[in-house]
Design an enzyme around this catalytic site. Structure first.
Site, mmCIF file in Angstrom:
data_model
loop_
_atom_site.group_PDB
_atom_site.id
_atom_site.type_symbol
_atom_site.label_atom_id
_atom_site.label_comp_id
_atom_site.label_asym_id
_atom_site.label_seq_id
_atom_site.Cartn_x
_atom_site.Cartn_y
_atom_site.Cartn_z
ATOM 1 N N SER A 46 0.782 5.259 -3.318
ATOM 2 C CA SER A 46 0.795 4.291 -2.208
ATOM 3 C C SER A 46 1.261 2.959 -2.771
ATOM 4 C CB SER A 46 -0.590 4.168 -1.568
ATOM 5 O OG SER A 46 -1.512 3.603 -2.463
ATOM 6 N N HIS A 159 -3.602 10.267 -1.235
ATOM 7 C CA HIS A 159 -4.093 10.904 -2.467
ATOM 8 C C HIS A 159 -4.753 12.256 -2.224
ATOM 9 C CE1 HIS A 159 -4.419 6.668 -4.469
ATOM 10 N NE2 HIS A 159 -3.177 7.090 -4.347
ATOM 11 N N GLN A 167 -8.105 5.410 1.906
ATOM 12 C CA GLN A 167 -7.640 6.091 0.691
ATOM 13 C C GLN A 167 -8.742 6.328 -0.347
ATOM 14 O OE1 GLN A 167 -3.676 4.890 -1.080
ATOM 15 N NE2 GLN A 167 -5.019 4.062 -2.641
ATOM 16 N N GLU A 168 -9.635 5.352 -0.511
ATOM 17 C CA GLU A 168 -10.630 5.473 -1.589
ATOM 18 C C GLU A 168 -12.012 5.029 -1.138
ATOM 19 O OE1 GLU A 168 -9.120 3.300 -5.003
ATOM 20 O OE2 GLU A 168 -7.107 4.087 -4.626
ATOM 21 N N GLU A 209 -7.183 11.374 -7.601
ATOM 22 C CA GLU A 209 -7.979 10.519 -8.489
ATOM 23 C C GLU A 209 -9.329 11.141 -8.825
ATOM 24 O OE1 GLU A 209 -7.995 6.479 -7.078
ATOM 25 O OE2 GLU A 209 -5.848 6.279 -7.447
ATOM 26 N N ASP A 246 -10.938 1.265 -0.624
ATOM 27 C CA ASP A 246 -9.534 0.855 -0.662
ATOM 28 C C ASP A 246 -8.884 1.486 0.558
ATOM 29 O OD1 ASP A 246 -6.941 0.178 -1.054
ATOM 30 O OD2 ASP A 246 -6.671 1.241 -2.957
ATOM 31 N N GLU A 287 -10.509 -3.298 -0.419
ATOM 32 C CA GLU A 287 -9.182 -3.556 -0.982
ATOM 33 C C GLU A 287 -8.115 -3.246 0.063
ATOM 34 O OE1 GLU A 287 -8.727 -1.411 -4.665
ATOM 35 O OE2 GLU A 287 -6.557 -1.232 -4.401
ATOM 36 N N ASP A 312 -4.175 -5.739 -3.396
ATOM 37 C CA ASP A 312 -3.463 -4.836 -4.314
ATOM 38 C C ASP A 312 -1.975 -4.868 -3.940
ATOM 39 O OD1 ASP A 312 -2.374 -2.727 -5.723
ATOM 40 O OD2 ASP A 312 -3.483 -1.163 -4.701
ATOM 41 N N LYS A 337 -2.484 -4.167 -11.805
ATOM 42 C CA LYS A 337 -1.891 -2.915 -12.292
ATOM 43 C C LYS A 337 -0.692 -3.291 -13.160
ATOM 44 C CE LYS A 337 -2.944 -0.025 -8.210
ATOM 45 N NZ LYS A 337 -2.450 0.244 -6.832
ATOM 46 N N HIS A 365 -6.126 1.692 -12.722
ATOM 47 C CA HIS A 365 -5.244 2.825 -13.001
ATOM 48 C C HIS A 365 -4.275 3.012 -11.832
ATOM 49 C CE1 HIS A 365 -7.744 5.850 -10.459
ATOM 50 N NE2 HIS A 365 -7.729 4.655 -9.920
ATOM 51 N N ARG A 366 -3.428 4.051 -11.897
ATOM 52 C CA ARG A 366 -2.625 4.488 -10.748
ATOM 53 C C ARG A 366 -3.034 5.910 -10.406
ATOM 54 N NH1 ARG A 366 1.369 0.670 -9.150
ATOM 55 N NH2 ARG A 366 0.965 1.827 -7.218
ATOM 56 N N SER A 367 -2.629 6.364 -9.232
ATOM 57 C CA SER A 367 -3.016 7.730 -8.853
ATOM 58 C C SER A 367 -2.330 8.772 -9.742
ATOM 59 C CB SER A 367 -2.728 7.986 -7.375
ATOM 60 O OG SER A 367 -1.396 7.642 -7.065
ATOM 61 N N LYS A 388 -11.154 0.056 -12.088
ATOM 62 C CA LYS A 388 -11.008 1.253 -11.240
ATOM 63 C C LYS A 388 -10.282 2.303 -12.049
ATOM 64 C CE LYS A 388 -8.548 0.876 -7.434
ATOM 65 N NZ LYS A 388 -8.045 0.958 -6.052
HETATM 66 P P1 PGA Z 1 -1.610 4.267 -6.138
HETATM 67 O O1 PGA Z 1 -3.052 4.007 -5.515
HETATM 68 O O2 PGA Z 1 -1.727 4.317 -7.603
HETATM 69 O O3 PGA Z 1 -1.211 5.587 -5.520
HETATM 70 O O4 PGA Z 1 -0.744 3.130 -5.660
HETATM 71 C C1 PGA Z 1 -4.015 3.213 -6.117
HETATM 72 C C2 PGA Z 1 -4.417 2.070 -5.245
HETATM 73 O O5 PGA Z 1 -3.885 1.887 -4.125
HETATM 74 O O6 PGA Z 1 -5.269 1.281 -5.654
HETATM 75 ZN ZN ZN Z 2 -5.101 -0.025 -3.722
#
Ligand code: PGA
Ligand code: ZN
Length: 415
Positions: A46, A159, A167-168, A209, A246, A287, A312, A337, A365-367, A388
């Site tokens: 994302s 994810h 998403q999270e 994740e 998130d 987030e 983010d 990131k 991190h990233r996914s 994270k």
């Molecule tokens: P991504 O997701 O690594 O797929 O961008 C992580 C996030 O959105 O924090």
């Molecule tokens: Zn994010």
């Protein structure tokens, strides 16, 4: 005067696979004294529109266009010849050289994946040369805090192959006094969540994740299961353990409307939606609650609630966008990131700007990840409040948490 005659002897990149089975770049930098550093770069799903460019080959016959042979070649034939022979110098000098060699605003020419792999490998090589762990080399000798883990135990959005839009769903053990306690609390809740879902006949397969990815009706049902898991694991929701979300709202935003759980909202209605959610659940952080260009709504939300609001996709670890966010009062926290911006120095500058503005920082991190544990060291070096790294499960996620356990043992400090 002592002249440091150590120089860069080799810079070698190659393709490896990330945790989703797609190619990514790994680079090794070797110094003339034999010290070396190896690092690899992660990849998001994302991704924010304004991130530095992740260079992909777009050769549809190979890895659906996702190969990174061009990025690897940029390291081996464009960056390496210019770096080899250079005398060991500060990280910022090498990073500035890489930024200038690329010459674009967003690393479009060489690729942020190529550039970051060199920046990170160089940092590791220097740390090894000085016989220091990376966190010490980047952060100095006054490190006295560990980041609090935000553990993503339930995955949705892009994810996971379920219908959950957010998403999270993360648990944050705010009462723990050591990183170890915080991590183990999260792991106990994670296993308890699996048990409660299983008892209800729900799927406990995991998403990108490492969090579970069951077919649930939506956000509130997911939150209810997490509250139950926190309680059943023996912790107090809102007291011992809080929840962070998130939303990755840019993914839910089309034609000026957000769609969450099959309901459409305009920006003002989204703010009401969040106020209601915060009143019902012990949510300490959200987030990307709004889309990456919905600046006015970010300011309104930040004014309306007193939890952590984290940018983010909004900031993409870019000081120019962060500066705009500070002017707008858009948020009180930033996600960092490394691959959104492409060098260690620029990511550290974003942390510094956020610190100066009184914002919280979360290293992420990233996914799509590798076993590279740089974010663990980077989080400690930057004295970040949070980290994270996904669920306390799946090797590439746990590698970072386990690295933090090691660091905590070394620095013997408390949260
Ligand atoms: P991504 O997701 O690594 O797929 O961008 C992580 C996030 O959105 O924090
Ligand atoms: Zn994010």
């Amino acid at each position: 005067m002592i002249i440091n005659k150590i120089s860069i002897e080799q810079v070698i990149a190659s393709e490896i696979l990330d945790s989703r089975g797609y190619p990514t770049v790994e680079t090794t930098v070797v110094l003339s004294d034999g010290s070396f550093g190896t690092a690899s770069v992660p990849s998001g799903a994302s991704t924010g529109t304004f991130e530095a460019v992740e260079l992909r080959d777009n050769d549809k016959k190979r890895f659906f266009g996702k190969g990174v042979l061009n990025a690897v070649d940029n390291v081996n034939s464009k960056i390496a010849p210019k770096l080899i022979g250079a005398i060991l110098s500060d990280q910022s000098i090498v990073d500035t050289f890489l930024i200038d060699l690329d010459g674009t605003e967003n690393k479009a020419k060489l690729g942020a994946n190529a550039v970051l792999s060199v920046s990170l490998a160089y940092a590791y090589a220097c740390a090894n040369h000085y016989n220091m762990p990376l966190y010490r080399y980047l952060g100095g000798n006054l490190l006295n805090c560990m980041p609090i883990p935000m553990m993503n135990i339930l995955n949705g959005g892009v994810h996971a192959d379920n219908k959950i839009d957010v998403q999270e769903f993360m648990v944050v053990p705010v009462k723990a006094t050591t990183f170890r306690d915080a991590l183990f609390t999260g792991a106990e809740i994670y296993h308890t969540l699996k048990n409660v879902l299983k008892e209800k006949g729900l799927n406990i397969n995991v998403g990108d994740e490492g969090g579970v990815a069951p077919q649930l009706d939506g956000t509130e049902e997911a939150l209810d299961f997490i509250i139950l898991a926190i309680e059943k694991a023996g912790y107090g929701p809102g007291e011992d353990v809080k929840i962070a979300l998130d939303v990755a709202a840019s993914e839910l935003y089309k034609n000026d409307k957000y769609t969450v759980d099959n309901v459409q909202y305009n920006s003002d209605q989204m703010i009401e939606y969040y106020k209601n959610l915060i009143s019902k659940y012990p949510i300490m952080s959200i987030e990307d609650p709004l889309a990456e260009e919905d600046w006015a709504a970010w300011s309104k939300l930040s004014e309306a609630v007193d939890i952590m609001i984290v940018g983010d996709d909004l900031y993409v670890t870019n000081t120019k966008r962060l500066q705009k966010g500070i002017e707008y009062n858009a948020s009180n926290a930033i996600l960092i990131k490394l691959n959104q911006i492409g060098t260690v120095t620029e990511a550290a500058e974003a942390v510094r700007l956020a610190d100066d503005a009184g914002m919280s920082t979360i290293i992420s991190h990233r996914s799509g990840e590798t076993s590279c544990t740089v974010i663990a060291d980077f989080a400690v070096a930057m004295r970040a409040g949070f980290i994270k790294s996904g669920a306390p499960a799946r090797g590439e996620r746990v590698a970072k948490y386990n690295r933090l356990l090691q660091i905590e043992n070394e620095v013997l400090c408390t949260l």
